[in-house]
Design a protein around this motif. Sequence first.
Motif, mmCIF file in Angstrom:
data_model
loop_
_atom_site.group_PDB
_atom_site.id
_atom_site.type_symbol
_atom_site.label_atom_id
_atom_site.label_comp_id
_atom_site.label_asym_id
_atom_site.label_seq_id
_atom_site.Cartn_x
_atom_site.Cartn_y
_atom_site.Cartn_z
ATOM 1 N N ALA A 28 0.551 -1.440 -0.010
ATOM 2 C CA ALA A 28 0.130 -0.414 0.055
ATOM 3 C C ALA A 28 1.258 1.567 0.281
ATOM 4 O O ALA A 28 1.957 1.281 1.009
ATOM 5 N N GLY A 29 0.234 2.288 -0.701
ATOM 6 C CA GLY A 29 0.814 3.385 -0.867
ATOM 7 C C GLY A 29 2.765 3.552 -1.902
ATOM 8 O O GLY A 29 3.367 4.307 -2.137
ATOM 9 N N ALA A 30 2.802 2.011 -2.514
ATOM 10 C CA ALA A 30 3.977 2.308 -3.061
ATOM 11 C C ALA A 30 4.122 2.615 -4.176
ATOM 12 O O ALA A 30 2.858 2.522 -4.909
ATOM 13 N N SER A 31 5.256 3.155 -4.669
ATOM 14 C CA SER A 31 5.373 3.288 -6.684
ATOM 15 C C SER A 31 6.660 3.074 -6.762
ATOM 16 O O SER A 31 7.092 2.632 -6.028
ATOM 17 N N GLN A 144 1.226 6.685 12.218
ATOM 18 C CA GLN A 144 1.417 5.602 12.293
ATOM 19 C C GLN A 144 0.988 4.777 11.181
ATOM 20 O O GLN A 144 1.769 3.582 11.149
ATOM 21 N N LEU A 145 1.417 5.770 10.123
ATOM 22 C CA LEU A 145 2.245 4.940 8.703
ATOM 23 C C LEU A 145 4.029 5.457 8.744
ATOM 24 O O LEU A 145 4.542 4.523 8.556
ATOM 25 N N GLY A 150 5.871 3.046 6.922
ATOM 26 C CA GLY A 150 5.832 3.364 5.046
ATOM 27 C C GLY A 150 6.029 4.354 5.018
ATOM 28 O O GLY A 150 5.924 4.730 3.292
ATOM 29 N N CYS A 151 6.423 5.086 5.821
ATOM 30 C CA CYS A 151 6.766 6.964 5.073
ATOM 31 C C CYS A 151 7.600 7.886 6.257
ATOM 32 O O CYS A 151 8.000 7.146 7.247
ATOM 33 N N HIS A 230 8.814 -5.620 8.360
ATOM 34 C CA HIS A 230 7.356 -6.137 7.628
ATOM 35 C C HIS A 230 8.676 -4.918 5.709
ATOM 36 O O HIS A 230 7.155 -5.908 5.288
ATOM 37 N N PHE A 231 9.158 -4.381 5.591
ATOM 38 C CA PHE A 231 9.585 -4.490 4.284
ATOM 39 C C PHE A 231 10.818 -4.920 4.393
ATOM 40 O O PHE A 231 11.755 -3.949 3.473
#
Length: 257
Positions: A28-31, A144-145, A150-151, A230-231
């Motif tokens: 989610a959110g990835a480019s 939270q992200l 995630g960012c 997670h990443f």
Amino acid sequence: MTAPSALLRPLVTACEPAALHLLMCPFAGASRGAFRDWHPLDDLGLDVTLVTYPGRDHRMGEPCAEHIDQLADQLADAIRALPDPRPLLLAGHSMGAQVAFETCTRLEQNGTPPAGLVLSGCHAPHLGGRRQLSHLDDQAFVEQLVEIGGCGAELLSTPALRALFLPLLRADFRATERYRHAPAPPSPAVHTPSLLLHGSHDREASRDEVQAWQAWLRHAGPPVTVAGNHFHVTQRPRAFLGQVMHHFESLTFYPDR
């Protein structure tokens, strides 16, 4: 129908002609930028294509999808239009695992299954995600992200970045949080040979939650653990792709299987 050239873009091209083609569905959110460390991995003997969801990169002007089914429908159509005769491995991480699984079911139903399926860092469809974000206000959502990893924290303090990325991030999290099938099927529904992967320090999807995919997959062993959180898929891409290559290496010798 979305053109394959819009949805699928090469990410890694092997130095020598590759026997396998991996199609990667991102989290989610990835480019494309999230997978920049994959580019130097052209020595692994694997060609990799990245799926680009609407609302980012060259598809920035398109409305974001808010349901996994939308993404799977588009991707299945694009895969069926590919002229590539090589064995195709369909892979996904986190939200991407949901997209990959649903795409695989569509391809099987159409009689054009992939040679292999890789599901990484995601709980099984009959389980709820442990962290729900889409209902939060913007500040709490971004916090939270950042906690998940995630960012970067700069998204909190840069209005231009928030305006650019929040719509696609929210759409992705609405899609992944809405995705659920309950209960688990009485017998596995997907016949494609499958590999489950789990990060050793993943706080978003436990090993047991990943292993629960076995209820849906006829040919899947216990999860293989990759060191990382997670990443791990972007932090240690060589380890991730190495596990994929090792698991499906027989396809390079028996491409008709």
